[in-house]
Design an enzyme around this catalytic site. Structure first.
Site, PDB file in Angstrom:
ATOM      1  N   ASP A 100      -4.011   1.668   1.694  1.00 30.27           N
ATOM      2  CA  ASP A 100      -4.255   1.265   0.275  1.00 30.27           C
ATOM      3  C   ASP A 100      -5.680   0.626   0.261  1.00 30.27           C
ATOM      4  O   ASP A 100      -6.685   0.385   1.739  1.00 30.27           O
ATOM      5  CB  ASP A 100      -3.829  -0.300   0.099  1.00 30.27           C
ATOM      6  CG  ASP A 100      -2.535  -0.738  -0.598  1.00 30.27           C
ATOM      7  OD1 ASP A 100      -2.807  -0.361  -2.536  1.00 30.27           O
ATOM      8  OD2 ASP A 100      -1.731  -0.231  -0.427  1.00 30.27           O
ATOM      9  N   ASP A 207      -5.483  -0.462  -5.572  1.00 30.19           N
ATOM     10  CA  ASP A 207      -4.841  -1.259  -5.975  1.00 30.19           C
ATOM     11  C   ASP A 207      -5.498  -1.581  -7.054  1.00 30.19           C
ATOM     12  O   ASP A 207      -6.705  -1.315  -7.238  1.00 30.19           O
ATOM     13  CB  ASP A 207      -5.242  -2.222  -4.964  1.00 30.19           C
ATOM     14  CG  ASP A 207      -4.976  -3.488  -5.352  1.00 30.19           C
ATOM     15  OD1 ASP A 207      -3.408  -3.462  -5.424  1.00 30.19           O
ATOM     16  OD2 ASP A 207      -5.631  -4.957  -5.264  1.00 30.19           O
ATOM     17  N   GLU A 265      -3.129   2.486  -9.306  1.00 30.44           N
ATOM     18  CA  GLU A 265      -2.353   1.244  -9.928  1.00 30.44           C
ATOM     19  C   GLU A 265      -3.444   0.327 -10.906  1.00 30.44           C
ATOM     20  O   GLU A 265      -4.480   0.366 -10.747  1.00 30.44           O
ATOM     21  CB  GLU A 265      -2.130   0.173  -8.671  1.00 30.44           C
ATOM     22  CG  GLU A 265      -1.137  -0.903  -9.142  1.00 30.44           C
ATOM     23  CD  GLU A 265      -1.094  -2.146  -8.557  1.00 30.44           C
ATOM     24  OE1 GLU A 265      -0.089  -2.964  -8.570  1.00 30.44           O
ATOM     25  OE2 GLU A 265      -1.905  -2.272  -8.400  1.00 30.44           O
ATOM     26  N   HIS A 339       6.290  -1.975  -3.347  1.00 27.83           N
ATOM     27  CA  HIS A 339       6.052  -3.080  -2.781  1.00 27.83           C
ATOM     28  C   HIS A 339       6.137  -4.364  -3.692  1.00 27.83           C
ATOM     29  O   HIS A 339       6.613  -5.499  -3.367  1.00 27.83           O
ATOM     30  CB  HIS A 339       4.777  -3.465  -1.675  1.00 27.83           C
ATOM     31  CG  HIS A 339       3.483  -3.622  -2.232  1.00 27.83           C
ATOM     32  ND1 HIS A 339       3.045  -1.711  -3.333  1.00 27.83           N
ATOM     33  CD2 HIS A 339       2.907  -3.733  -3.427  1.00 27.83           C
ATOM     34  CE1 HIS A 339       2.088  -2.241  -3.489  1.00 27.83           C
ATOM     35  NE2 HIS A 339       1.704  -3.337  -3.775  1.00 27.83           N
ATOM     36  N   ASP A 340       6.234  -4.105  -4.337  1.00 29.79           N
ATOM     37  CA  ASP A 340       5.412  -5.751  -5.802  1.00 29.79           C
ATOM     38  C   ASP A 340       7.116  -5.368  -6.754  1.00 29.79           C
ATOM     39  O   ASP A 340       6.976  -5.975  -7.605  1.00 29.79           O
ATOM     40  CB  ASP A 340       4.951  -4.566  -6.915  1.00 29.79           C
ATOM     41  CG  ASP A 340       3.110  -5.314  -6.348  1.00 29.79           C
ATOM     42  OD1 ASP A 340       3.307  -6.661  -5.249  1.00 29.79           O
ATOM     43  OD2 ASP A 340       2.185  -4.682  -6.180  1.00 29.79           O
TER      44      ASP A 340
END
Length: 575
Positions: A100, A207, A265, A339-340
């Site tokens: 990430d 991210d 993202e 993960h979200d």
């Protein structure tokens, strides 16, 4: 059709969320050595690339997305040597690893921010975004504008040391970096990117990749929600005026010098805007996550204001995802969990009545779609959302906790509070991020085989029924089905990974049928039929041809060529 065969386009990528993946040292927290111990399992599953969510040094206010040192590892997860062993372990198995890249903000414990907040004239003051307070008519100090945090409340935190506010679009301890400062950008490139590329990392998931460029007016955001003061700032913070300039610079100065991949993202934006990030000719990123499918039924500004969805809505989302690259030089992604997000078998399938079958249907859907495929830990065994019976106190995620706290402050004294609370808890039970963050269920041993001690977060109650060990020993399990369809995806990779997509039964609210095609007549095409309902429906192919069944999730004793049983999925190759 000339296909540009590229390793990151054809890969199946598996996301590991370190804290909840596998605990190797009995402290109740997942770690990097735990991940290393599962590499052969992942290789056998059919995984080509590991995506490791933040493992950096962090006070963990937002589960590692608040980084205090880009060049070190959170002690809970291991050491720099452990991380090197993981990188090397992937490479020895012919796998790759991406990490990430969290560079919109740091932790307030990062050395850069400690300097920045120390005085108005510190050399790093301008590395973050500081503004003077506003004062209302009564002389009360207020934040510089009405922007809301993604985690509820104001996006600004007051700092007494210098009597100014710093911007933090997320948690209190996540101050936003000021990308307008060239010296700051260069430090980001050196510390967060080059350092890890030189250690062998094969790329990054970037991210919040659409947030680096803010509208420099810092004006109030338009009113979206009339029932609250602080408002979503996306019109002023998302896809900002210099965002593509920054991504081009990062590509030119750093990523273009290595054989690596990047996936951003970016969040919701128009197709034209999204293509600016990933058109190959523009040299920014390789691909971005398209959230159409994963956010179906959600309010884009507040997922807890959930609206629900019909199958035609889901078809729209999959079509938007699949058609994104049509007629372009761009590339796309395929994913249904991260993960979200909640667990797909709960949110999109029927986890209570048709758990395995609807999980296999969703696996069939994902493995036959165009783009790079991402699988999230536990998805391959059909891990589910947390039980509705659990108290809100079991939830750990700052987003959910802050939202519930603000809700209780607002409505807590209402006569119908219990009714309102129950409705919110229903939505939390469907949509909260914690559903993806409960520990992976490795066996039916205590704590699901994740750890030998009580984990940092409670293990889902169904670990004795849904776990890796039992499914490895069951030839009809969801895990074994994932292995099969991932092999099928590679066997027909030109068709499934690169082929075009066309829906044949758009208006049907029970069945989802589509074809995958390559324009070259020498290649076979695929016909996919998915019964996304609890009902049995008649089945007759909507096109003519010679059909060869290559995948089906129905038991042999219930299979009927003329009928699709509930949640039945079929893949035919047309020869």
């Amino acid at each position: 059709m000339t296909i540009d065969h590229t390793w990151w386009k054809e890969a199946t990528i598996y996301q590991i969320w370190p804290a909840s993946y596998k605990d190797s040292n009995g402290d109740g927290i997942g770690d990097i050595p735990g991940a290393i111990s599962t590499l052969d399992y992942l290789k056998d599953l059919g995984i080509d690339i590991i995506w490791l969510s933040p493992m950096y040094k962090s006070p963990m206010e937002d589960m590692g997305y608040d980084i205090s040192d880009y060049q070190d590892i959170n002690p809970d997860f291991g050491t720099l040597q452990d991380m090197q062993d993981l990188i090397d372990g992937c490479h020895k198995r012919g796998m790759k690893i991406i990490c990430d890249l969290v560079i919109n903000h740091t932790s307030d414990q990062h050395a850069w921010f400690k300097e920045s907040r120390s005085s108005l004239d510190n050399p790093k003051r301008d590395w973050y975004i500081w503004k003077k307070p506003r004062y209302d008519a009564d002389g009360n100090r207020q934040p510089p504008n009405n922007w809301s945090s993604y985690f509820s409340g104001s996006a600004w935190t007051y700092d007494e040391t210098t009597d100014e506010y710093y911007l933090r679009l997320f948690a209190n301890g996540q101050p936003d970096l000021n990308w307008e400062n060239e010296e700051c950008r260069q430090a980001i490139y050196d510390s967060a990117l080059k350092f890890w590329f030189e250690r062998g990392v094969d790329g990054f998931r970037i991210d919040t990749a659409g947030l680096y460029s803010k509208d420099q007016s810092f004006a109030d955001a338009p009113i979206v929600f009339k029932d609250q003061y602080y408002q979503p700032s996306s019109k002023l913070t998302h896809n900002g005026p210099r965002i593509h300039e920054f991504h081009k610079e990062m590509f030119k100065k750093v990523t273009s010098n290595y054989d690596v991949m990047t996936v951003g993202e970016v969040g919701r934006c128009t197709r034209d805007e999204a293509l600016k990030y990933v058109s190959a000719a523009r040299n920014e990123m390789n691909m971005i996550f398209l959230f159409d499918a994963i956010e179906v039924g959600c309010n884009p500004d507040d997922k807890f204001r959930y609206q629900g969805w019909k199958l035609t809505d889901f078809k729209d989302a999959i079509r938007n995802q699949s058609d994104f690259i049509k007629g372009t030089d761009a590339w796309s992604t395929v994913f249904i969990e991260n993960h979200d997000q909640p667990r797909c078998v709960t949110r999109l399938g029927n986890a209570k009545k048709f758990h395995d079958k609807s999980g296999k249907l969703l696996a069939t859907l994902q493995t036959t779609l165009t783009g790079t495929l991402f699988i999230y830990q536990g998805q391959e065994i059909g891990m589910t959302n947390l039980p509705r019976s659990w108290s809100i106190d079991e939830y750990k995620d700052i987003n959910t906790i802050n939202y519930y706290k603000a809700f209780k402050e607002k409505f807590g004294n209402d006569k119908d509070f219990e009714e309102k609370e129950a409705k919110l808890l229903d939505v939390i039970n469907l949509m909260a991020r914690d559903h993806a963050r409960s520990p992976v269920q490795w066996s039916d041993a205590k704590y699901g085989g994740f750890s030998t001690v009580e984990p940092w977060m409670r293990v889902n109650d169904n670990y004795d029924k849904i776990n890796v060990e039992s499914q490895l020993n069951d030839p009809d399990s969801l895990l074994k089905f994932y292995q099969k369809v991932l092999k099928l995806r590679k066997e027909y990779k030109d068709l499934f990974i690169y082929g075009s997509f066309e829906i044949l039964d758009y208006e049907n609210e029970k069945v989802f049928t589509y074809v995958k095609e390559l324009p070259d007549a020498k290649h076979p095409n695929a016909y996919v039929a998915l019964n996304m309902s609890d009902d049995q429906v008649d089945f007759k192919p909507l096109i003519e041809g010679k059909f060869k069944l290559v995948a089906c999730n129905a038991d042999s004793d219930e299979f009927d060529e003329k009928v699709l049983t509930p949640w039945e999925a079929r893949v035919y190759i047309l020869e």
